[in-house]
Design a protein around this motif. Structure first.
Motif, mmCIF file in Angstrom:
data_model
loop_
_atom_site.group_PDB
_atom_site.id
_atom_site.type_symbol
_atom_site.label_atom_id
_atom_site.label_comp_id
_atom_site.label_asym_id
_atom_site.label_seq_id
_atom_site.Cartn_x
_atom_site.Cartn_y
_atom_site.Cartn_z
ATOM 1 N N LEU A 327 0.909 -1.194 -0.173
ATOM 2 C CA LEU A 327 0.145 0.004 0.120
ATOM 3 C C LEU A 327 0.857 1.214 0.121
ATOM 4 N N LEU A 328 2.144 1.113 0.434
ATOM 5 C CA LEU A 328 2.929 2.143 0.587
ATOM 6 C C LEU A 328 3.922 2.384 -0.919
ATOM 7 N N GLY A 329 3.847 1.295 -1.450
ATOM 8 C CA GLY A 329 4.865 1.327 -2.819
ATOM 9 C C GLY A 329 5.852 0.247 -3.022
ATOM 10 N N TRP A 330 5.999 -0.617 -2.183
ATOM 11 C CA TRP A 330 7.208 -1.618 -2.140
ATOM 12 C C TRP A 330 6.600 -2.580 -1.600
ATOM 13 N N CYS A 426 11.917 -0.788 -5.761
ATOM 14 C CA CYS A 426 10.650 0.012 -5.477
ATOM 15 C C CYS A 426 10.608 1.366 -4.801
ATOM 16 N N LEU A 427 11.459 1.217 -3.882
ATOM 17 C CA LEU A 427 11.775 2.502 -3.016
ATOM 18 C C LEU A 427 12.380 3.974 -3.614
ATOM 19 N N GLU A 428 12.752 3.551 -4.947
ATOM 20 C CA GLU A 428 13.385 4.545 -5.710
ATOM 21 C C GLU A 428 12.128 5.050 -6.654
ATOM 22 N N LEU A 429 11.099 4.319 -6.805
ATOM 23 C CA LEU A 429 10.106 4.909 -7.783
ATOM 24 C C LEU A 429 9.324 5.886 -7.142
ATOM 25 N N PRO A 430 8.384 6.582 -8.051
ATOM 26 C CA PRO A 430 7.545 7.985 -7.543
ATOM 27 C C PRO A 430 6.389 7.066 -6.571
ATOM 28 N N ASP A 431 6.109 5.867 -6.723
ATOM 29 C CA ASP A 431 4.906 5.436 -5.826
ATOM 30 C C ASP A 431 5.312 5.257 -4.536
ATOM 31 N N GLY A 438 2.004 10.326 1.803
ATOM 32 C CA GLY A 438 0.752 10.203 2.083
ATOM 33 C C GLY A 438 0.555 9.540 3.653
ATOM 34 N N PHE A 439 1.767 8.807 3.829
ATOM 35 C CA PHE A 439 1.668 8.274 5.367
ATOM 36 C C PHE A 439 1.853 9.458 6.254
ATOM 37 N N LYS A 440 2.864 10.350 6.021
ATOM 38 C CA LYS A 440 3.271 11.351 7.025
ATOM 39 C C LYS A 440 1.923 12.285 6.835
ATOM 40 N N SER A 441 1.506 12.306 5.990
ATOM 41 C CA SER A 441 0.083 13.257 6.022
ATOM 42 C C SER A 441 -1.158 12.668 6.542
ATOM 43 N N SER A 446 -5.495 3.487 5.957
ATOM 44 C CA SER A 446 -4.944 2.013 5.832
ATOM 45 C C SER A 446 -3.529 1.736 5.721
ATOM 46 N N GLN A 447 -2.820 2.862 5.392
ATOM 47 C CA GLN A 447 -1.293 2.792 5.362
ATOM 48 C C GLN A 447 -0.484 3.026 6.731
#
Length: 450
Positions: A327-330, A426-431, A438-441, A446-447
Motif C-alpha cells: 500500500l506504500l509502494g514497495w 521500488c523505494l526509488e520509484l515515485p509510488d 501520504g503516510f506522513k500526512s 490503511s497505510q
C-alpha cells in the motif's frame, strides 16, 4: 563406464543467481561490533553477489552433465580436484552459464577445462577432475564412518589440533542473523545493554523485552534496530536465560518500520538497514532461548515479521496482523519466507499482495497465532507459558528448537537478499515517495507502516 566420451566434448549449465547462491560481502559491518554505532553518516556499503562455492558447484554440475550419458548402472562421477579463479562479481537475479570441456581421459578419470560467464563477461575459469566410481563402494564407506560415530571432529594423527565444528559454532554462533561475532568472542558475559527504545527485565531464567515507542506504535527505527542488536548480543552470552517474552508498550505490539524515517534514508542506507533488520530477527532462531511473542493491537509489516520470528505467539483478541508494504509502494524487505512457512503460500500471498490486515481469530485459524487470550491476561498468560517451558529439560528444549528451524533448509534464511533488492528498487520509484508522503500526512488511514 560406457565408451564414447572423447576429448573436446562439452556440456553447459545455466543458473539464475538466487539468494541460496549468494554471499553478503561486507557483513557484518562495523556497526554490529560493540565499538561502533550505525548512523546514516557512517553506514557501511555491502554487496550481495554470486558466491565462489556456488560458481564452483555450477562448474562441477556442468562437468557431471558431460559424463552422465556414459555412466553404467551403479556408477556416478565425483569431484576429485578443482582449481578455480573467480574473476568478476555477478549480482543477484542474473543468469550465469558454466561450460565444461573434456581435456583428458585416463580410464575412469576425466579432466575438464571449466569456465563461467554472465551476460556481460567471463566470471570464472579453471580446471576440474572427476572420477567415475561404483556407488556400492561409496555407500559402504559412508556406512562404516556412520557406525564409527558422528561426533565433533578432532585432529588427525600427526597433525596439529583443530577447533571442532561444535566449538566453532558456539564461538561464532552469530555469523548469520544480527548477533555480531566479536561480541560472542568477548571474554565473560556482556552486561545488560543500556537501550533507549526497548526495555529489558530479567527475572531468573526469563527475560521480558518490551518495545518502548508507544507514541509511534513501537515502529522500528534505526535506534531500535541498534538496541535489538545489542540485546541479541547480550542473549547470546547468557544461555542461563532460557525464555524471552517479546511485547509492545502501550496499545500495540509493533506497527512495522518507521516510515517517515525511511523517507530520509538514502538507498544504500535503506538497503543496509533492511539487511540488518532481517538478520536480527533471523538470529532468534539461532539463539538458545525460546522466544514468545505476546501480541496486542497492531503487528504490521516488520512487526508481523518479528512475531513470526518468535518460536511461539500468544495474542489478545484485539490483535491484528498484516503486511501493508504494498500500500506504500514497495514489497516487504524481509520476512516473506518466515510468514509463508507459518501460514502457507496462498495465505501469505493474500496478506502481502492485498496489504489488508487480519484479526486475531483469523490469524489463529491460519496458524499464525498459537493462543488467544483477553488483553488483560496477555502478559500473565505469556509468563505462565514461559514457566511451563522452564520445567522441560533445558538441553532437549534447545536442541529441539534448533532442529525444527534447521529442517527448513538454507533458502528461507537467505531469501531476504532478494526481498531487500526488490524493496530498494521500488523505494526509488515515485509510488514509494508518494506513499511515504501520504503516510506522513495521514491521507490514507490503511497505510500504517511498512
Amino acid at each position: 563406464m560406457l565408451p564414447g566420451l572423447k576429448v573436446g566434448d562439452e556440456a553447459d549449465l545455466v543458473w539464475r543467481v538466487g539468494a541460496e547462491h549468494a554471499i553478503h560481502l561486507g557483513y557484518p559491518p562495523p556497526s554490529l561490533t560493540p565499538t561502533a554505532v550505525w548512523a546514516p553518516s557512517n553506514t557501511s556499503v555491502s554487496a550481495v553477489v554470486f558466491s565462489t562455492p556456488s560458481m564452483i558447484l555450477l562448474m562441477e554440475r556442468a562437468a557431471r552433465k558431460a559424463i552422465e550419458p556414459y555412466l553404467e548402472a551403479g556408477e556416478a562421477s565425483v569431484g576429485a580436484n578443482v582449481r578455480i579463479e573467480h574473476l568478476a562479481p555477478t549480482p543477484l537475479g542474473a543468469e550465469v552459464c558454466a561450460v565444461a570441456r573434456v581435456t583428458a581421459i585416463d580410464g575412469r578419470t576425466i579432466d575438464f577445462e571449466v569456465t563461467a560467464h554472465d551476460r556481460h563477461e567471463a566470471i570464472g575459469r579453471g580446471t576440474h577432475r572427476r572420477a567415475v566410481v561404483k556407488l556400492e563402494k561409496v555407500a559402504r564407506r559412508i556406512d562404516e564412518k556412520t557406525k564409527l560415530g558422528l561426533g565433533p571432529v578432532g585432529p588427525l594423527p600427526g597433525q596439529p589440533g583443530i577447533v571442532s565444528l561444535a566449538h566453532e559454532q558456539s564461538v561464532h554462533h552469530s555469523s548469520v542473523g544480527g548477533v555480531s561475532g566479536p561480541a560472542a568472542e568477548t571474554a565473560g558475559p556482556l552486561p545488560l545493554p543500556n537501550t533507549t527504545t526497548i526495555r529489558v527485565e530479567v527475572d531468573g531464567a526469563i527475560a521480558t523485552v518490551r518495545l518502548d515507542r508507544p507514541q509511534k506504535k513501537n515502529a522500528v527505527n534505526v535506534r531500535m534496530t541498534e538496541d535489538w542488536e545489542a540485546i541479541n548480543r547480550y542473549l547470546a552470552g547468557h544461555p542461563e536465560i532460557r525464555v524471552v517474552i517479546v511485547s509492545g508498550g502501550g496499545d500495540d505490539f509493533c506497527a512495522g518500520d518507521d516510515v517517515p524515517e525511511v523517507g530520509t534514508l538514502s538507498m544504500v542506507e535503506a538497503q543496509e538497514l533492511s539487511y540488518r533488520q532481517a538478520r536480527l530477527y533471523l538470529s532468534w532462531e539461532q539463539l538458545p532461548q525460546i522466544f514468545i511473542a505476546a501480541i496486542a493491537g497492531a503487528a504490521l509489516g516488520g512487526g508481523c515479521v518479528a512475531a513470526c520470528a518468535c518460536d511461539f505467539r500468544i495474542a489478545s483478541h484485539d490483535a491484528r496482523f498484516g503486511m501493508p508494504e504494498v500500500l506504500l509502494g514497495w514489497p516487504p524487505g524481509y520476512g516473506i519466507a518466515q510468514l509463508t512457512a507459518l501460514v502457507g503460500k496462498s495465505r501469505a500471498m493474500e496478506l502481502c499482495v492485498t496489504g489488508q490486515p487480519i484479526p486475531a481469530r483469523q490469524a489463529a485459524e491460519w496458524g499464525l497465532v498459537h493462543r488467544l487470550v483477553p488483553t488483560r491476561e496477555l502478559l500473565p498468560a505469556a509468563r505462565k507459558w514461559a514457566e511451563s517451558l522452564l520445567a522441560l529439560p533445558a538441553t532437549a528444549l534447545t536442541e529441539t528448537k534448533r532442529l525444527v528451524h534447521a529442517d527448513e533448509g538454507l533458502q528461507p534464511k537467505v531469501a531476504f537478499f532478494a526481498d531487500t533488492a526488490a524493496y530498494v528498487r521500488c523505494l526509488e520509484l515515485p509510488d514509494a515517495r508518494e506513499g511515504i508522503e501520504g503516510f506522513k500526512s495521514k491521507r490514507s488511514g490503511s497505510q500504517r507502516s511498512r
